[in-house]
Design an enzyme around this catalytic site. Structure first.
Site, PDB file in Angstrom:
ATOM      1  N   LYS A  46      -4.021   4.349  -4.940  1.00  0.00           N
ATOM      2  CA  LYS A  46      -3.710   3.717  -3.827  1.00  0.00           C
ATOM      3  C   LYS A  46      -2.388   3.227  -3.894  1.00  0.00           C
ATOM      4  CE  LYS A  46      -4.433  -0.586  -1.237  1.00  0.00           C
ATOM      5  NZ  LYS A  46      -4.758  -2.003  -1.200  1.00  0.00           N
ATOM      6  N   GLY A  54      -3.948 -11.234   1.779  1.00  0.00           N
ATOM      7  CA  GLY A  54      -4.411 -12.452   1.428  1.00  0.00           C
ATOM      8  C   GLY A  54      -4.329 -13.628   2.312  1.00  0.00           C
ATOM      9  N   ALA A 104      -6.211  -5.360   3.760  1.00  0.00           N
ATOM     10  CA  ALA A 104      -5.447  -6.585   3.920  1.00  0.00           C
ATOM     11  C   ALA A 104      -5.769  -7.345   5.108  1.00  0.00           C
ATOM     12  CB  ALA A 104      -3.992  -6.039   3.882  1.00  0.00           C
ATOM     13  N   GLY A 105      -5.934  -8.497   4.714  1.00  0.00           N
ATOM     14  CA  GLY A 105      -6.017  -9.677   6.037  1.00  0.00           C
ATOM     15  C   GLY A 105      -7.310  -9.939   6.345  1.00  0.00           C
ATOM     16  N   ASN A 159     -10.621  -8.193  -0.569  1.00  0.00           N
ATOM     17  CA  ASN A 159     -10.435  -8.459  -2.015  1.00  0.00           C
ATOM     18  C   ASN A 159     -10.591 -10.126  -2.496  1.00  0.00           C
ATOM     19  OD1 ASN A 159      -9.417  -9.300  -4.482  1.00  0.00           O
ATOM     20  ND2 ASN A 159      -8.009  -8.020  -4.743  1.00  0.00           N
ATOM     21  N   THR A 160      -9.375 -10.755  -1.458  1.00  0.00           N
ATOM     22  CA  THR A 160      -9.372 -12.251  -1.622  1.00  0.00           C
ATOM     23  C   THR A 160     -10.572 -12.947  -1.182  1.00  0.00           C
ATOM     24  OG1 THR A 160      -7.006 -11.851  -1.395  1.00  0.00           O
ATOM     25  CG2 THR A 160      -8.126 -14.152  -0.864  1.00  0.00           C
TER      26      THR A 160
END
Lengths: 260, 260, 260, 260
Positions: free
Chosen positions: B102, B163, B189-190, B211-212
């Site tokens: 990635k 994040g 992301a986001g 993830n977050t």
């Protein structure tokens, strides 16, 4: 999942997804989708029923909705004012349906938006007569409060017009209704995609009602499952607590390491 | 569900939810959440690994990620330019990790936004060296095309900064990327809530990376399940076809009946 | 109004509204609208000009744009790559046009989105050759930074695709570009209503470029005035400072009084 | 500008910007801002006035609002129900103020949202007593219709809670109100930036009411001018007709030319 239970009028409801029964291409499709959805509360329009006594009320549709399995929630869709809605509810009760009613009064044929004045008037009458009343309303926090004061069992604010699939266009107002509610808040109307349902639940809604998006799907049962999962996912996220929304990024990977 | 399979670089991937491994409070929590998520592709930041040969690379974290069960996707997070990213990828391959990468190059510490020029440059080099390259990019349809032309395996446009939990703020551009894509599109992301993940899938994204929102949840495993369900729900809805969004209402209950 | 001046490449520009010259129904309408707009910077597509020397370049359109009054900003619209864009810019300079160029490279005919790689490449060349370069870009903060590093005079991120009238769909990214910018930020493309122009200015953009919404209006001169006022209003609000956005209400009228 | 006139209760109103008088740091600032705004209709909270007869009602504030120049619109802000609102309106009329009233009934101190039931009740009474009634309402199209049926002079739906500066969060509902209205629609509350005011006008609102954003600005007079221009710009755009919003781009510059 171990989500906290949904309780309406002292009855524990096993699913936070309510499903409507309009627009299905066949009663068989409807029956299968209801089964797949896991829903307990199922709405049926009283205007579709023969409550005159000439025919067996709900004869046909009831063959497809197992009254042992579902809580049949008659709705007054088509009523133009409080009087018509009250009459429909009484006829339904007289015909042996449960004394639960989804109160829908929408005089406007284009947007089917609910009438706040007539809805409050009918709610007062029906609550006094012992009905469990679940009113469909505009996303109006003050109206929601007044309905709670007269004893409704839930409030059902709209996300966007019925059948429009526009999602939670009334986001800001629904947030206030949820914050101030003393009864469960069920977001009704306009929920056209699983993400809409998940969003409503993440905001803290207690349940959502979905009809069009399931009923007209190419495979209503599969779509019902999709909504069931989205509702559960949104509820879980609400109960676990969602992370704060930030203006900046927040690295998920540490930006310094011991790479040589 | 019988969704169509996701295929990346000729490998069939069993889950459309990719999970990152940063920010978990413990490796045990991470392991359990990965398991609960059903994910097959799991990203790990190379900067967190000891690739110098002095220590066993990934020694610790790898004890918690079963290489038989997951496709470990090393990411170059922390690289400031193409050169650094390429070096990280080569070190990882030399250390025996799969030649999948990635590609993340973000020189800006505040928003961690990717550098389009360096990303394309690194992608060209790594593709030539036989890597399977999954680049993290701004939601830029022309850049996405150019990356496809040099042979990347997916494009991974951002929904909003890493994040930030802001969701799909780049909706319009992601829609164009999806429409024009010749490789799978993974929204990265986001994505801070299940509804965001569902929305990305409903738009036609092939997968999402989260993830977050999972890692910092009060119960990461339950949150992982919530995201899994939301991703499946969104994908199902996309495959079945969502109903049209209307300006007006569309009655779910017939407005005329035979009520006497 | 006493707004602070806009300075681009050491030139003080008297209006924060830039106007494009495409799509007008007649040159007379265009001339009148430019006059009404108060604009100083006016873009013209080089592809519309005869720069071959066979004809007087811009002969016709230049009769309608007073070079004393306006700064003519040639644009490279239609260029598919850096080479074509550079060639267009050089031809324009050779033909006696000012060495200012709006750099537009969009290989995609459907969305006319700019190519980040070719744009940076062309910008580097043209800056070295002494051009004042104003590049049209996707709302990509890292690309914006890199262009600033090679010496462009402004960055011109898109609000949404050219001619789409979708407004500032790239809000979050433009906010970051403005926050990090060392040159003026001109929001270009997609501005289809005065409210869009005002919003861009309120966010802190230094200027906006409008074309379609003025050119195809039923009365381009009146629409030009509307945009002029909206740009000024947005700029004023930015300079004065807008009030904080609150979650709750804040009474404008005192809620207690001495009413008897 | 040659915009069509705004007529309320047979009176032609020269400006589509209404201004509230709360929250100014001084009466002098208020006076200057009113003058700069070009407004004709100016609202004053009755709760701020001494209507008991013990003191000269409005003595102080009236010294700063020229009754020849402005139409003073008393508002019932602070009233918790219809009875209080009606009493306030009658006291104002008895004290010699014009029989125009902005009807505001908001029992909720946090969001100051209007009560639909009490508002309709008070409107019926006041219209019968000969008042020109301008009710502040939630963005509820059915309530708006019912108020029109009892004879109100305008409807004033909220964009978002008073003083929140959140803009037109109720966009979809306001669009329906405007479409169905038989009286002027004045968007009230939440308008925190010139772009919000312009957007309301572009949607076809007949006027907007602004208070907080002007009153608490660092320079209220300059901010008043900014709002005046934004309102005019939005109205012009509405009258001229805005271009269609497209999904794709639409080239402003011809993509083929005779460049050699």
């Amino acid at each position: 999942m171990t989500s906290s239970p949904l309780i309406i009028a002292d009855r524990e409801i096993r699913s936070r997804l309510f499903v409507g029964t309009g627009k299905f291409s066949s009663n068989e499709n409807m029956r299968d989708a209801l089964d797949a959805s896991g829903a307990e509360i199922v709405t049926v329009a009283l205007r579709r029923a023969d409550l005159t006594g000439k025919h067996d009320p709900y004869a046909n549709i009831l063959e497809f909705i197992d009254a042992e399995k579902y809580l049949l929630l008659p709705n007054t869709s088509g009523a133009m004012n409080a009087e018509e809605a009250v009459r429909l509810a009484r006829l339904a009760a007289a015909a042996g349906l449960p004394k639960w009613v989804k109160l829908e009064i929408h005089p406007d044929p284009t947007y089917l938006l609910p009438d706040p004045i007539e809805t409050l008037k009918a709610a007062e009458i029906l609550v006094k007569e012992g009905f469990t009343v679940l009113p469909y309303i505009n996303a109006d926090p003050v109206l929601a409060k007044r309905l709670q004061e007269v004893g409704v069992a839930t409030v059902m604010p709209l996300g966007s017009p019925i059948g429009s699939n526009r999602g939670i266009a009334t986001r800001d107002q629904i947030r206030i209704i949820i914050e101030q509610a003393t009864v469960p808040v069920v977001v009704d109307a306009g929920i056209g995609a699983p993400s809409h349902a998940a969003e409503a639940m993440e905001m803290g809604a207690d349940a959502v009602l979905v009809n069009t998006a399931i009923a007209i799907a190419s495979d209503p049962s599969r779509m019902a499952i999709a909504f069931k999962h989205a509702v559960n996912a949104g509820r879980e996220a609400f109960e676990l607590g969602l992370p704060e929304v930030l203006d900046e990024a927040s690295a998920t990977s540490p930006l310094t390491g011991f790479l040589g």
